[in-house]
Design a protein around this motif. Sequence first.
Motif, PDB file in Angstrom:
ATOM      1  N   GLU A  90       5.219  26.611  18.055  1.00  0.00           N
ATOM      2  CA  GLU A  90       3.768  26.509  18.262  1.00  0.00           C
ATOM      3  C   GLU A  90       3.095  25.581  17.252  1.00  0.00           C
ATOM      4  N   PRO A  91       3.301  25.752  15.939  1.00  0.00           N
ATOM      5  CA  PRO A  91       2.621  24.836  15.009  1.00  0.00           C
ATOM      6  C   PRO A  91       3.115  23.397  15.115  1.00  0.00           C
TER       7      PRO A  91
ATOM      8  N   GLY B 139       3.761  20.743  10.356  1.00  0.00           N
ATOM      9  CA  GLY B 139       4.055  21.921  11.151  1.00  0.00           C
ATOM     10  C   GLY B 139       5.129  22.795  10.527  1.00  0.00           C
ATOM     11  N   LYS B 140       6.102  22.168   9.886  1.00  0.00           N
ATOM     12  CA  LYS B 140       7.188  22.918   9.246  1.00  0.00           C
ATOM     13  C   LYS B 140       6.794  23.494   7.896  1.00  0.00           C
ATOM     14  N   PHE B 141       5.835  22.864   7.246  1.00  0.00           N
ATOM     15  CA  PHE B 141       5.568  23.214   5.854  1.00  0.00           C
ATOM     16  C   PHE B 141       5.092  24.652   5.683  1.00  0.00           C
ATOM     17  N   GLU B 142       4.415  25.199   6.690  1.00  0.00           N
ATOM     18  CA  GLU B 142       3.884  26.550   6.539  1.00  0.00           C
ATOM     19  C   GLU B 142       4.995  27.591   6.368  1.00  0.00           C
ATOM     20  N   ARG B 143       6.222  27.247   6.755  1.00  0.00           N
ATOM     21  CA  ARG B 143       7.355  28.165   6.599  1.00  0.00           C
ATOM     22  C   ARG B 143       8.295  27.727   5.471  1.00  0.00           C
ATOM     23  N   PHE B 144       7.962  26.633   4.820  1.00  0.00           N
ATOM     24  CA  PHE B 144       8.874  26.027   3.847  1.00  0.00           C
ATOM     25  C   PHE B 144       9.138  26.947   2.658  1.00  0.00           C
TER      26      PHE B 144
END
Length: 365
Positions: A15-16, A239-244
Motif C-alpha cells: 500500500e505505501p 515507501g519502504k522507509f517507514e518499515r526500515f
Amino acid sequence: MQFIDLKKQYQLLREPINARIQKVLDHGQYIMGPEVQELEAVLSGYTGAKHCITVASGTEALLMSLMALGVGAGDEVITTSFTFVATAEVIVLLGAIPVFVDVEPDTCNIDVSQLEEKITPRTKAIMPVSLYGQCGDMDEVNAIASKYRIPVVEDAAQSFGATYKGRLSCNLSTLGCTSFFPSKPLGCYGDGGAVFTNDDGLAQSLREIRVHGQSSRYYHTRVGVGGRMDTLQCAVVLGKFERFHWEIEQRIKIGARYKNMLTKLSGRLETVAVRPDRTSVWAQFTVMVPDRDAVIRKLKDAGIPTAIHYPRPIHSQPAYAHLHEAGVAPVSSDLAARVFSLPMHPYLDGEMQDSIVHALGQAVA
C-alpha cells in the motif's frame, strides 16, 4: 527458499509503495520531482548528516564524491581490495590509482594498522569499505587521515542503518556513500544511491556534478555526469522507509541468532566478527570454510541458496592486476577463496534459519 525475499517485503509494504508510485505517476515529474527532495530530507534527518544528495547508484555516489574532492590523473586513493569492483573502478575511471590496504581476517574490513604506511604525497583520499553491513575502525581511519589532511570517503553501500559508537554509517567521515540497489538493506526497485556530508561546499559541488556540472540551467561551472536518482525510485525508498527501523532490528536479531547457532560448528567454519562498539545490518551473512565449492554443492542439493561475496579480490582481477605487485593483499586473497553468504533478509523466520543451519552442519561435517 529465497536468498533475499523482496517479494515478501513488497507484500507487506504494497500500500505505501503503490501510493507513492501512483503519486509520481499523477504529477508526472519523473526527474528531480518533489520526492527527491523529500527523501533527501528524510535520510539527512535519519543519519544526522547535514546534507544528503541522492544519486543514480552507489557507484555514482563514489565517483561523484571523488570528483567533488578533485581526484584526478596520477592521484592515489587508498582503499581495500576485498570488496565489489566499483570501489576501485571509480578511482581508475578518474585516472587515479587505487592503493590497496589489506583487511582484517575476522571483520573483513580495512586493517588500519597497515594504513599509514600506504600514504604518499599523491594520496588524495582514503576510502574504507563498510563490508557486509559493519563499519570499519572509522575513528582510527579518521585520525590518520586528519594527521595528513586527507579526506575520508566511507563506502557504505552495504551498511546503511549500521551504528558505530552510537553514530550512524554515512555520517562518520568527510563523505559517506550508500547504494539503494534492490538487495541492499534499504533498496529501491532499480538503481539508486546517496552521498552524505556535513560540508556545505562539497554538498554544492555534488549537486552540480549530478546535473552535468550545472550551477544553473545550461550554465556549467564544472565537469559533471548525469547522476540523478529518478523520482520513482525515490518514491519507492520513501515507501519502504517507514518499515526500515523494524527491518534493521530484525536483521540484527537474525544475525545474532545465526552466530549463536553456528558456534556449535566452530572449527569447521568461521563467521564474520562484529566489534562490540558497533552493529552490523548484515547486508550479507557471510561465513568462511576451507572447502567452499563442496559445501555450496551440498547446500544446493538441500535447497539452500548461497552467493559468494567476493570470489576474487580486485587486485587480482584482470582489469586491475597490472596496477599492483603480486601478493599485495594476502588476507583478501585468502578470504576470497573461503567466503560465501547464507540467505539473509528481515523476513527470514526461525524455521527457515533452523533448516539452513542444519543443512550447513551436514555440509561441513
